[in-house]
Scaffold this motif. Structure first.
Motif, mmCIF file in Angstrom:
data_model
loop_
_atom_site.group_PDB
_atom_site.id
_atom_site.type_symbol
_atom_site.label_atom_id
_atom_site.label_comp_id
_atom_site.label_asym_id
_atom_site.label_seq_id
_atom_site.Cartn_x
_atom_site.Cartn_y
_atom_site.Cartn_z
ATOM 1 N N THR A 111 0.810 -1.217 0.000
ATOM 2 C CA THR A 111 0.000 0.000 0.000
ATOM 3 C C THR A 111 0.846 1.272 0.000
ATOM 4 N N GLY A 112 2.092 1.173 0.440
ATOM 5 C CA GLY A 112 2.908 2.369 0.601
ATOM 6 C C GLY A 112 2.839 2.919 2.009
ATOM 7 N N ASN A 113 1.951 2.346 2.845
ATOM 8 C CA ASN A 113 1.880 2.736 4.248
ATOM 9 C C ASN A 113 2.804 1.816 5.043
ATOM 10 N N LEU A 114 3.703 2.410 5.837
ATOM 11 C CA LEU A 114 4.723 1.650 6.550
ATOM 12 C C LEU A 114 4.124 0.545 7.420
ATOM 13 N N TRP A 115 3.048 0.874 8.134
ATOM 14 C CA TRP A 115 2.431 -0.074 9.059
ATOM 15 C C TRP A 115 1.745 -1.209 8.299
ATOM 16 N N GLY A 116 0.991 -0.841 7.293
ATOM 17 C CA GLY A 116 0.277 -1.852 6.520
ATOM 18 C C GLY A 116 1.219 -2.769 5.768
ATOM 19 N N ASP A 117 2.287 -2.199 5.215
ATOM 20 C CA ASP A 117 3.234 -3.005 4.453
ATOM 21 C C ASP A 117 4.028 -3.958 5.350
ATOM 22 N N ALA A 118 4.239 -3.559 6.600
ATOM 23 C CA ALA A 118 4.893 -4.467 7.543
ATOM 24 C C ALA A 118 4.017 -5.691 7.777
ATOM 25 N N LEU A 119 2.708 -5.474 7.907
ATOM 26 C CA LEU A 119 1.779 -6.594 8.063
ATOM 27 C C LEU A 119 1.770 -7.455 6.807
ATOM 28 N N PHE A 120 1.778 -6.814 5.646
ATOM 29 C CA PHE A 120 1.786 -7.545 4.376
ATOM 30 C C PHE A 120 3.008 -8.464 4.284
ATOM 31 N N ALA A 121 4.179 -7.944 4.630
ATOM 32 C CA ALA A 121 5.404 -8.746 4.578
ATOM 33 C C ALA A 121 5.311 -9.941 5.524
ATOM 34 N N LEU A 122 4.746 -9.712 6.695
ATOM 35 C CA LEU A 122 4.588 -10.798 7.671
ATOM 36 C C LEU A 122 3.646 -11.871 7.155
ATOM 37 N N LEU A 123 2.528 -11.442 6.583
ATOM 38 C CA LEU A 123 1.540 -12.405 6.072
ATOM 39 C C LEU A 123 2.090 -13.189 4.888
ATOM 40 N N SER A 165 -2.768 -8.691 0.718
ATOM 41 C CA SER A 165 -2.906 -7.309 0.264
ATOM 42 C C SER A 165 -4.190 -6.680 0.779
ATOM 43 N N PHE A 166 -5.279 -7.457 0.761
ATOM 44 C CA PHE A 166 -6.551 -6.938 1.270
ATOM 45 C C PHE A 166 -6.449 -6.634 2.755
ATOM 46 N N LEU A 167 -5.850 -7.535 3.529
ATOM 47 C CA LEU A 167 -5.704 -7.309 4.965
ATOM 48 C C LEU A 167 -4.772 -6.135 5.245
ATOM 49 N N ASN A 168 -3.747 -5.984 4.409
ATOM 50 C CA ASN A 168 -2.866 -4.824 4.475
ATOM 51 C C ASN A 168 -3.679 -3.545 4.308
ATOM 52 N N GLU A 169 -4.479 -3.502 3.255
ATOM 53 C CA GLU A 169 -5.268 -2.313 2.938
ATOM 54 C C GLU A 169 -6.307 -2.012 4.002
ATOM 55 N N ILE A 170 -7.034 -3.037 4.411
ATOM 56 C CA ILE A 170 -8.145 -2.803 5.340
ATOM 57 C C ILE A 170 -7.645 -2.467 6.733
ATOM 58 N N THR A 171 -6.437 -2.949 7.077
ATOM 59 C CA THR A 171 -5.861 -2.619 8.379
ATOM 60 C C THR A 171 -5.623 -1.120 8.509
ATOM 61 N N VAL A 172 -5.307 -0.481 7.398
ATOM 62 C CA VAL A 172 -5.121 0.969 7.399
ATOM 63 C C VAL A 172 -6.443 1.684 7.136
ATOM 64 N N ASP A 173 -7.239 1.163 6.199
ATOM 65 C CA ASP A 173 -8.452 1.862 5.775
ATOM 66 C C ASP A 173 -9.523 1.940 6.862
ATOM 67 N N LEU A 174 -9.728 0.884 7.619
ATOM 68 C CA LEU A 174 -10.795 0.924 8.618
ATOM 69 C C LEU A 174 -10.563 2.002 9.680
ATOM 70 N N PRO A 175 -9.418 2.021 10.368
ATOM 71 C CA PRO A 175 -9.228 3.103 11.345
ATOM 72 C C PRO A 175 -9.173 4.479 10.691
ATOM 73 N N ASP A 176 -8.589 4.537 9.500
ATOM 74 C CA ASP A 176 -8.503 5.823 8.813
ATOM 75 C C ASP A 176 -9.886 6.376 8.496
ATOM 76 N N LYS A 177 -10.757 5.540 7.976
ATOM 77 C CA LYS A 177 -12.073 6.035 7.589
ATOM 78 C C LYS A 177 -12.958 6.326 8.803
ATOM 79 N N LEU A 178 -12.749 5.598 9.895
ATOM 80 C CA LEU A 178 -13.475 5.919 11.124
ATOM 81 C C LEU A 178 -13.076 7.305 11.624
ATOM 82 N N VAL A 179 -11.765 7.557 11.675
ATOM 83 C CA VAL A 179 -11.283 8.878 12.102
ATOM 84 C C VAL A 179 -11.767 9.952 11.138
#
Length: 200
Positions: free
Chosen positions: A134-146, A157-171
């Motif tokens: 995704t280009g997001n440091l936190w999400g990409d770390a999860l992607f590499a682990l998975l 990739s979906f879990l990478n994206e949604i891990t960032v998108d859900l909290p982001d869109k709530l905020v």
């Protein structure tokens, strides 16, 4: 709001002024998140605010143009995700018209729906252009682990994206709604489609 009002878009002075304002809010949010390396995007506050004020079409236009400008001036990756920003504006505008922003519980659900919708749109783009990242440091770390665990790329990739998108869109939903509710009544009246939107 009836369908004609939801999807109407007239080049009024109010709409033309709102679009660059929304773009500016998005741009500043994105820069803020990038500078602080936050696990959030913060690049759609203006898009959702525009959708609340003037409907899904204006929100979608604001989001798409924001991605183009940010791509030209700061981060070329943003070009690819203009379609994701269009999805944010459309979904937020539809949910606003249906009253999903008029209580805390509904706003929570709106943030979840927008987050999942954008993750669905963005995941194929991530896979096509960036190998699932995704280009997001936190999400990409999860992607590499998975991926190291042998998970299929599309799911990682979906879990990478949604891990960032859900909290982001709530905020983003809560911040944009707070801004909306603190705008002067006269300004809200300029964008009024019906009583339901006016009293969000």
């Amino acid at each position: 709001m009836d369908k004609r009002n939801i999807w109407s878009f007239r080049f009024t002075t109010a709409s033309l002024v709102l679009i660059p304002v929304a773009i500016g809010i998005n741009y500043l949010g994105k820069l803020f998140a990038n500078i602080l390396k936050l696990p959030l995007w913060l690049d759609s506050i203006g898009t959702i605010l525009a959708s609340l004020l003037a409907g899904p079409i204006v929100g979608a236009v604001s989001g798409a143009v924001n991605n183009i400008i940010f791509g030209l001036t700061a981060d070329p990756i943003s070009f690819v995700y203009a379609i994701s920003s269009v999805a944010i504006g459309l979904v937020a505008g539809i949910l606003a018209a249906k009253g999903w922003f008029d209580s805390f519980g509904k706003m929570l659900m709106a943030g979840l729906v927008i987050g999942v919708s954008v993750a669905i749109v963005s995941t194929p783009l991530n896979i096509i252009f960036w190998g699932g990242q995704t280009g997001n440091l936190w999400g990409d770390a999860l992607f590499a682990l998975l991926m190291a665990q042998g998970m299929p790329m599309w799911l990682a990739s979906f879990l990478n994206e949604i891990t960032v998108d859900l909290p982001d869109k709530l905020v983003t939903v809560f911040v944009s709604t707070i801004i909306f509710r603190r705008l002067p009544h006269q300004l809200l009246h300029m964008y009024r489609h019906d009583d339901k939107i006016e009293t969000l």
